[in-house]
Scaffold this motif. Structure first.
Motif, PDB file in Angstrom:
ATOM      1  N   LEU A  50       7.643  28.552   2.061  1.00  0.00           N
ATOM      2  CA  LEU A  50       7.789  27.859   3.302  1.00  0.00           C
ATOM      3  C   LEU A  50       6.412  26.964   3.805  1.00  0.00           C
ATOM      4  O   LEU A  50       6.350  26.142   4.288  1.00  0.00           O
ATOM      5  CB  LEU A  50       8.297  28.771   4.355  1.00  0.00           C
ATOM      6  N   GLU A  51       5.123  27.812   3.238  1.00  0.00           N
ATOM      7  CA  GLU A  51       3.940  27.340   3.726  1.00  0.00           C
ATOM      8  C   GLU A  51       3.795  26.035   3.030  1.00  0.00           C
ATOM      9  O   GLU A  51       3.193  25.018   3.658  1.00  0.00           O
ATOM     10  CB  GLU A  51       2.843  28.088   3.076  1.00  0.00           C
ATOM     11  N   THR A  52       4.487  25.762   1.624  1.00  0.00           N
ATOM     12  CA  THR A  52       4.408  24.509   1.089  1.00  0.00           C
ATOM     13  C   THR A  52       5.139  23.262   1.921  1.00  0.00           C
ATOM     14  O   THR A  52       4.433  22.221   2.090  1.00  0.00           O
ATOM     15  CB  THR A  52       4.803  24.754  -0.215  1.00  0.00           C
ATOM     16  N   TYR A  53       6.379  23.706   2.495  1.00  0.00           N
ATOM     17  CA  TYR A  53       6.995  22.798   3.153  1.00  0.00           C
ATOM     18  C   TYR A  53       6.291  22.413   4.528  1.00  0.00           C
ATOM     19  O   TYR A  53       6.281  21.317   4.828  1.00  0.00           O
ATOM     20  CB  TYR A  53       8.363  23.468   3.368  1.00  0.00           C
ATOM     21  N   ARG A  54       5.711  23.490   5.067  1.00  0.00           N
ATOM     22  CA  ARG A  54       4.868  23.230   6.432  1.00  0.00           C
ATOM     23  C   ARG A  54       3.776  22.379   6.115  1.00  0.00           C
ATOM     24  O   ARG A  54       3.481  21.420   6.872  1.00  0.00           O
ATOM     25  CB  ARG A  54       4.529  24.655   6.765  1.00  0.00           C
ATOM     26  N   ASP A  55       3.152  22.621   5.127  1.00  0.00           N
ATOM     27  CA  ASP A  55       1.950  21.752   4.605  1.00  0.00           C
ATOM     28  C   ASP A  55       2.337  20.304   4.720  1.00  0.00           C
ATOM     29  O   ASP A  55       1.535  19.415   5.104  1.00  0.00           O
ATOM     30  CB  ASP A  55       1.103  22.229   3.546  1.00  0.00           C
ATOM     31  N   LEU A  56       3.530  20.269   3.986  1.00  0.00           N
ATOM     32  CA  LEU A  56       3.699  18.647   3.431  1.00  0.00           C
ATOM     33  C   LEU A  56       4.725  18.133   4.558  1.00  0.00           C
ATOM     34  O   LEU A  56       5.160  16.782   4.486  1.00  0.00           O
ATOM     35  CB  LEU A  56       4.530  18.926   1.825  1.00  0.00           C
ATOM     36  N   GLY A  57       5.193  18.782   5.465  1.00  0.00           N
ATOM     37  CA  GLY A  57       6.425  18.151   6.422  1.00  0.00           C
ATOM     38  C   GLY A  57       7.634  18.021   5.766  1.00  0.00           C
ATOM     39  O   GLY A  57       8.361  17.114   5.963  1.00  0.00           O
ATOM     40  N   ILE A  58       8.100  19.065   4.688  1.00  0.00           N
ATOM     41  CA  ILE A  58       9.278  18.911   4.103  1.00  0.00           C
ATOM     42  C   ILE A  58      10.132  19.653   4.969  1.00  0.00           C
ATOM     43  O   ILE A  58      10.029  20.554   5.387  1.00  0.00           O
ATOM     44  CB  ILE A  58       9.201  19.469   2.754  1.00  0.00           C
ATOM     45  N   ASP A  81      11.664  16.785  -7.794  1.00  0.00           N
ATOM     46  CA  ASP A  81      10.605  17.841  -7.150  1.00  0.00           C
ATOM     47  C   ASP A  81       9.840  17.026  -6.280  1.00  0.00           C
ATOM     48  O   ASP A  81       8.819  16.536  -6.132  1.00  0.00           O
ATOM     49  CB  ASP A  81       9.622  18.005  -8.561  1.00  0.00           C
ATOM     50  N   VAL A  82      10.323  17.554  -5.007  1.00  0.00           N
ATOM     51  CA  VAL A  82       9.842  16.677  -3.766  1.00  0.00           C
ATOM     52  C   VAL A  82       8.732  17.153  -3.450  1.00  0.00           C
ATOM     53  O   VAL A  82       7.625  16.408  -2.797  1.00  0.00           O
ATOM     54  CB  VAL A  82      10.904  16.921  -2.636  1.00  0.00           C
ATOM     55  N   VAL A  83       8.180  18.246  -3.799  1.00  0.00           N
ATOM     56  CA  VAL A  83       6.836  18.916  -3.574  1.00  0.00           C
ATOM     57  C   VAL A  83       5.835  18.103  -4.381  1.00  0.00           C
ATOM     58  O   VAL A  83       4.761  17.616  -3.614  1.00  0.00           O
ATOM     59  CB  VAL A  83       6.885  20.351  -3.656  1.00  0.00           C
ATOM     60  N   ALA A  84       6.114  18.193  -5.584  1.00  0.00           N
ATOM     61  CA  ALA A  84       5.046  17.280  -6.360  1.00  0.00           C
ATOM     62  C   ALA A  84       5.126  15.817  -6.092  1.00  0.00           C
ATOM     63  O   ALA A  84       4.002  15.259  -5.836  1.00  0.00           O
ATOM     64  CB  ALA A  84       5.672  17.564  -7.810  1.00  0.00           C
ATOM     65  N   ALA A  85       6.119  15.389  -5.752  1.00  0.00           N
ATOM     66  CA  ALA A  85       6.194  13.870  -5.065  1.00  0.00           C
ATOM     67  C   ALA A  85       5.510  13.776  -3.832  1.00  0.00           C
ATOM     68  O   ALA A  85       4.556  12.698  -3.849  1.00  0.00           O
ATOM     69  CB  ALA A  85       7.440  13.247  -5.019  1.00  0.00           C
ATOM     70  N   ALA A  86       5.639  14.560  -2.877  1.00  0.00           N
ATOM     71  CA  ALA A  86       5.076  14.424  -1.638  1.00  0.00           C
ATOM     72  C   ALA A  86       3.363  14.696  -1.874  1.00  0.00           C
ATOM     73  O   ALA A  86       2.543  13.989  -1.396  1.00  0.00           O
ATOM     74  CB  ALA A  86       5.626  15.489  -0.563  1.00  0.00           C
ATOM     75  N   ARG A  87       3.072  15.824  -2.652  1.00  0.00           N
ATOM     76  CA  ARG A  87       1.714  15.799  -2.916  1.00  0.00           C
ATOM     77  C   ARG A  87       0.831  14.714  -3.691  1.00  0.00           C
ATOM     78  O   ARG A  87      -0.050  14.465  -3.031  1.00  0.00           O
ATOM     79  CB  ARG A  87       1.588  17.158  -3.865  1.00  0.00           C
ATOM     80  N   ALA A 107       0.822  -1.216   0.130  1.00  0.00           N
ATOM     81  CA  ALA A 107       0.040  -0.042  -0.030  1.00  0.00           C
ATOM     82  C   ALA A 107       0.859   1.346  -0.109  1.00  0.00           C
ATOM     83  O   ALA A 107       0.730   2.278  -0.804  1.00  0.00           O
ATOM     84  CB  ALA A 107      -1.004   0.002   1.242  1.00  0.00           C
ATOM     85  N   LEU A 108       1.930   1.158   0.989  1.00  0.00           N
ATOM     86  CA  LEU A 108       2.781   2.329   0.971  1.00  0.00           C
ATOM     87  C   LEU A 108       3.468   2.498  -0.459  1.00  0.00           C
ATOM     88  O   LEU A 108       3.617   3.649  -1.048  1.00  0.00           O
ATOM     89  CB  LEU A 108       3.800   2.193   2.091  1.00  0.00           C
ATOM     90  N   LEU A 109       4.102   1.558  -1.107  1.00  0.00           N
ATOM     91  CA  LEU A 109       4.845   1.523  -2.331  1.00  0.00           C
ATOM     92  C   LEU A 109       3.702   1.976  -3.551  1.00  0.00           C
ATOM     93  O   LEU A 109       4.353   2.923  -4.328  1.00  0.00           O
ATOM     94  CB  LEU A 109       5.201   0.203  -2.755  1.00  0.00           C
ATOM     95  N   GLY A 110       2.732   1.568  -3.242  1.00  0.00           N
ATOM     96  CA  GLY A 110       1.678   2.267  -4.302  1.00  0.00           C
ATOM     97  C   GLY A 110       1.563   3.543  -4.235  1.00  0.00           C
ATOM     98  O   GLY A 110       1.342   4.066  -5.221  1.00  0.00           O
ATOM     99  N   GLY A 135      -3.167   8.902  -0.865  1.00  0.00           N
ATOM    100  CA  GLY A 135      -3.683   8.345   0.483  1.00  0.00           C
ATOM    101  C   GLY A 135      -2.592   7.801   1.395  1.00  0.00           C
ATOM    102  O   GLY A 135      -2.622   7.344   2.532  1.00  0.00           O
ATOM    103  N   GLY A 136      -1.263   8.135   0.951  1.00  0.00           N
ATOM    104  CA  GLY A 136      -0.113   8.109   1.774  1.00  0.00           C
ATOM    105  C   GLY A 136       0.045   9.312   2.988  1.00  0.00           C
ATOM    106  O   GLY A 136      -0.683  10.374   2.825  1.00  0.00           O
ATOM    107  N   ALA A 137       0.424   8.611   3.809  1.00  0.00           N
ATOM    108  CA  ALA A 137       0.561   9.684   5.293  1.00  0.00           C
ATOM    109  C   ALA A 137       1.970  10.055   5.394  1.00  0.00           C
ATOM    110  O   ALA A 137       2.878   9.170   5.461  1.00  0.00           O
ATOM    111  CB  ALA A 137       0.155   8.808   6.557  1.00  0.00           C
TER     112      ALA A 137
END
Lengths: 598, 598
Positions: free
Chosen positions: B534-542, B497-503, B297-300, B509-511
């Motif tokens: 910074l708000e983006t990083y804050r939102d995603l925990g980056i 692009d870690v922001v796109a990947a995290a989003r 599930a995580l890999l997906g 459904g990933g946590a």
């Protein structure tokens, strides 16, 4: 004085640290920035939590690499500082620590440092906070407290003062007397840490080896006296970076810290504790065991006689000379078998001794006694050993022996005169705490720490004794938290003729720990003996040591559960405990365990 | 050259030490006196045991405080020496180590030292043994190798030579080139130890921190070259006092020691090992789990597609870009859940790489493959991780992918390009061994060691990498043997692009691991960001870090079993791994574990 502690001194999350500090009786904390950054609580929530716990936030720290830098960099630093001051406002922290710069961009220019710190203090004042400037021992250009003070003095800003840290001052060997030249109101904060006297890189020393005052080699109290002479009346705050404390449970560490600070306050005349009542002897050692048989067989062979039985509990008293052993089969049996659970200490004033222990945060044990039993004072040592404070043979208070009904009379036995010393294995994280406890709470003197090579790891050992040797306790700890159950506790019995005692023990069916022949061959190389003397030692497994004062001869029984006995003959003022022989004894014990699978 | 090791370097009883040394392939040992004294074996039995194991007794040691003392004391020393020489005769040991005196009675008189050492050598010769005189770095009057040699030269006795010890020479900063002035036949023995470069008291440094060559900061090989230039052809003997090795199991320590010596022999041109074959990339990471569901599930959600299934085993392949993850539900389930069990390394020459690993004592793993499977070369790292040496995509040898049947095609996923690095938690006793293994066996470069503050203790972390960054492994160990299962292993996935990947991960459904707001507030104080960044990083925990080279942005998934994933974006040549952010990440992981009880 207001007792305070830096969160970096304790293990765990910020909330665990705050809880532990409050429970141990601290009035304030220094919040270490990393603890705040890692906390899910907002600054306002942290402030409220501290308020609920009765903790003030005495300092926020650290701010680094601020001063004596090119203007563009300083502008960035001021911007960063404004963020911090806003955070401090939310937190309700009134003072920030600024450490002398270690930045490669910093220049050696005191006037520039003073000017920039003054501008920083302007900003701080606007935000309602003040700046405490401290010399790190490894600061790039400012590394001594008097240098930091000269810069603060030059700046002459009401929101700028200095922070003194005993580690940074004493680790560099600076003379702390110059502290008295600083006006007390310009000392904004005082941080206290001790450290063992190590010749090593000061940054590593500071980051990994600090300890609480009284646990190292610095004269922290002497430094505090100079600070108090200035009129300083701010917090006494412990700031200790220590690898062990980072891992140990926060609760006991905080108690250890608070005890250290109470003792320091007593030393400098700022706390009135009940005075120390030094114990004068060992009244008894109490062994708890699920099965009395192996232990009582061993005691019998050692010449002890069962002389009494407790009136209300499954406890018997075994005596020989002034050595008294209680065998308790009461508490739920443990798989590890017999263990040394309690020590009775003869005290000139049991109630006074208990009052001091309680004032120094030793858990006072409930009097789990039957109605009519003597109300014995008892406290717990850091390792959990129960310490009973006794007045054997005196009419008041009623002695512990009144709880026992006589069942026999002591026989001459094998010549044991009394208990020479007790050896207690300490949990890994609590060795320095244990030494400070025995010194500070019981008034014993600590001897030098010695390393002992066990085949499976280095041990560290330190004796705490009364001046006349009436009480001698040897505290031992492993070099790392290996399985500390491997190392048993033991009771050393004093005799004037260890050869006769060992022979009598063996004749009674006792088994002595076998000592390798190679050890006795080596004795022959090191010392000259009378005819037949060495053969006797070889036969009985007696070990031999000498120091400047005299001679020590000793041998060991097999181990029962986690306990064994030692027979010792201490002649001519020998002061040690046979540490030179400990590696051979430990190896022999491992070998026996290997054979028996025990 | 004859590989030898001092018994003091290994843990346990003398017989355990001898067995471990022999099994690891040593030809000889130095018997440390304390090990003999503590052994129940007679000297003759020790001799026989060594002979059975194929071990020569190359040295008996130490003899202390012999020389340059008043005549009466020297007479006692000679008497002691006769006993030792007789013991050595029984043992079959031909050389004894005499350390320069630390006795307060020793005088600063080279002529007297030479005269007394010469008389000692007379006695030695009568007993058929010879004396190797060594300068301790902390000797009272003789503390440098050239000084010890001058005394030996003055004595001019055929049974007296010098012993060189790399620690004593290099710890004092002596120039080892002068060794070439000593005739090779007068160098009776060569002891080798490395040590981390610490500024500390040399005695403490020597007793507690020595390590095997290649694990510290000394140029041990350079010193050995000078010794070999003299014509010395005696043993190369490891003598390491180390608190960790004293506790660690003797078997793995002896293997680590022998590997260190083989690499040293290679460096100085006295061993021909198959050359290093540096891996060029990570072919796959293999996770073993009793329950595939949480992991898949995580890999997906991370954008991986299941692309293939093993033909004979319950293993599936998940792919995205060049990142390949094997999920193996085969081995017996473990309570700890998913763990990183194996790594496939792309190798230009798998067979060659395996030959080198085997020559360097890495356990070669049996090919537990079904008939028809590709015969993959595999060895075990010190922490038990299986390292498969792969040649993906090349026709010969048959690649590991041939064992898999295709079930799907990789999708674009969330933009993962490949595996950035793998982080492996090491057992406490084996950190330096692991670093040396990855350097010596795999040919990776080791980076600086860094300390990382976990809320519950300090960790130490060190990266080993290939020059081009194709393989990056971060080895981490706790500061003490706490529960090392607390610290999970992880796989860091590279993205542009870690922001796109995290989003995308979160949308699927990933946590993501929640990061405290305080951390991002602090980022605002430290760096300037574009609007909304910074708000983006804050939102995603980056998390965010910078070094001289560039910028690092990274975020974490929740942990499954003992494994979690990191998404990383490495820009502008950033070289690190975000160590500055690790305390915040570790605290967040503890907090999540606290909430879930996991």
């Amino acid at each position: 004085m207001r007792p305070s502690i830096a969160t970096v001194s304790l293990s765990g999350s910020l909330t665990e640290k705050l809880d532990a500090a409050a429970r141990a009786g601290f009035d304030g904390v220094e919040i270490f920035e990393n603890d705040l950054l890692a906390s899910p609580l907002t600054p306002e929530e942290i402030r409220a939590r501290c308020a609920d716990l009765g903790l003030g936030i005495d300092l926020y720290q650290p701010m680094r690499d601020v001063e004596a830098v090119p203007e563009a960099e300083f502008a960035r630093n001021l911007r960063r500082a404004r963020h911090k001051f806003e955070l401090m406002r939310r937190l309700g922290a009134g003072t920030v620590l600024v450490c002398s710069s270690v930045s490669p961009h910093a220049v050696d220019d005191d006037a520039l440092a003073a000017e920039q710190l003054s501008r920083l203090a302007d900003t701080a004042r606007e935000c309602g906070v003040r700046v405490a400037y401290e010399a790190l021992a490894w600061g790039r250009h400012v590394s001594t407290y008097d240098h930091a003070w000269r810069i603060v003095e030059t700046a002459g800003h009401p929101a700028l003062g200095t922070c003194l840290d005993s580690f940074h001052i004493l680790s560099r060997g600076s003379d702390p007397r110059g502290i008295e030249d600083i006006p007390g109101e310009k000392i904004f904060f005082l941080q206290l840490a001790d450290a063992p006297l190590l010749a090593m890189d000061v940054l590593q020393w500071s980051r990994h080896y600090r300890c609480f005052p009284g646990q190292g080699g610095f004269d922290v109290a002497g430094l505090v006296r100079h600070v108090l002479a200035t009129g300083y009346d701010g917090p006494l705050s412990l700031e200790v970076f220590n690898d062990v404390f980072r891992q140990a449970e926060a609760g006991p560490t905080a108690v250890d810290a608070r005890r250290s600070l109470l003792l320091l306050q007593e030393t400098v005349g700022r706390a009135s504790l009940p005075g120390p009542v030094v114990p004068t002897g060992v009244a008894f050692a109490e062994l708890v065991t699920p099965d009395a048989e192996p232990l009582t067989a061993l005691l019998g062979a050692l010449g002890f006689t069962r002389t009494a039985r407790h009136r209300g509990k499954p406890v018997t008293l075994w005596e020989q000379g002034d050595a008294r052993i209680l065998v308790n089969t009461g508490p739920a049996g443990r798989r590890e078998g017999a263990r040394l659970a309690a020590i009775g200490l003869e005290s000139p004033d049991p109630a006074g001794a208990a009052r001091r222990a309680e004032a120094l945060l030793a858990p006072v044990l409930p009097r789990r006694r039957a109605a009519g039993d003597a109300a014995l004072e008892a406290v717990a040592a850091p390792d959990g050993t129960e310490l009973f404070l006794c007045a054997t043979g005196r009419p008041e208070p009623a002695g512990w022996r009144a709880d026992f009904a006589e069942t026999g009379r002591p026989a001459p036995g094998v010549g044991v005169r009394g208990i020479d010393h007790l050896a207690l294995t300490q949990p890994w994280h609590h060795f320095d705490e244990a030494v400070l406890f025995h010194r500070g709470v019981l008034g014993l003197d600590a001897r030098e720490s010695v390393d002992v090579a066990d085949p499976y790891g280095l041990l560290r050992s330190r004796a705490v004794t009364s001046a006349d040797g009436g009480v001698r306790i040897v505290l031992t700890v492993g070099a790392a938290p290996a399985d500390d159950t491997v190392h048993a506790q033991h009771i050393a019995l004093a005799t004037d003729d260890v050869v006769a005692a060992a022979r009598a023990f063996r004749a009674a069916g006792g088994a002595l720990l076998p000592v390798p022949a190679n050890y006795h061959d080596d004795l022959a190389a090191r010392f000259e003996f009378a005819d037949g003397e060495l053969e006797t030692y070889r036969d009985l497994g007696i070990l031999y040591d000498r120091d400047a004062g005299g001679v020590f001869r000793h041998c060991y029984t097999r181990t029962v559960g986690r306990v064994f006995f030692e027979l010792v003959q201490r002649d001519g003022g020998y002061r040690g405990y046979g540490a030179a022989n400990a590696p051979v004894r430990l190896a022999a014990q491992h070998a026996v365990r290997g054979l028996t699978g025990g």
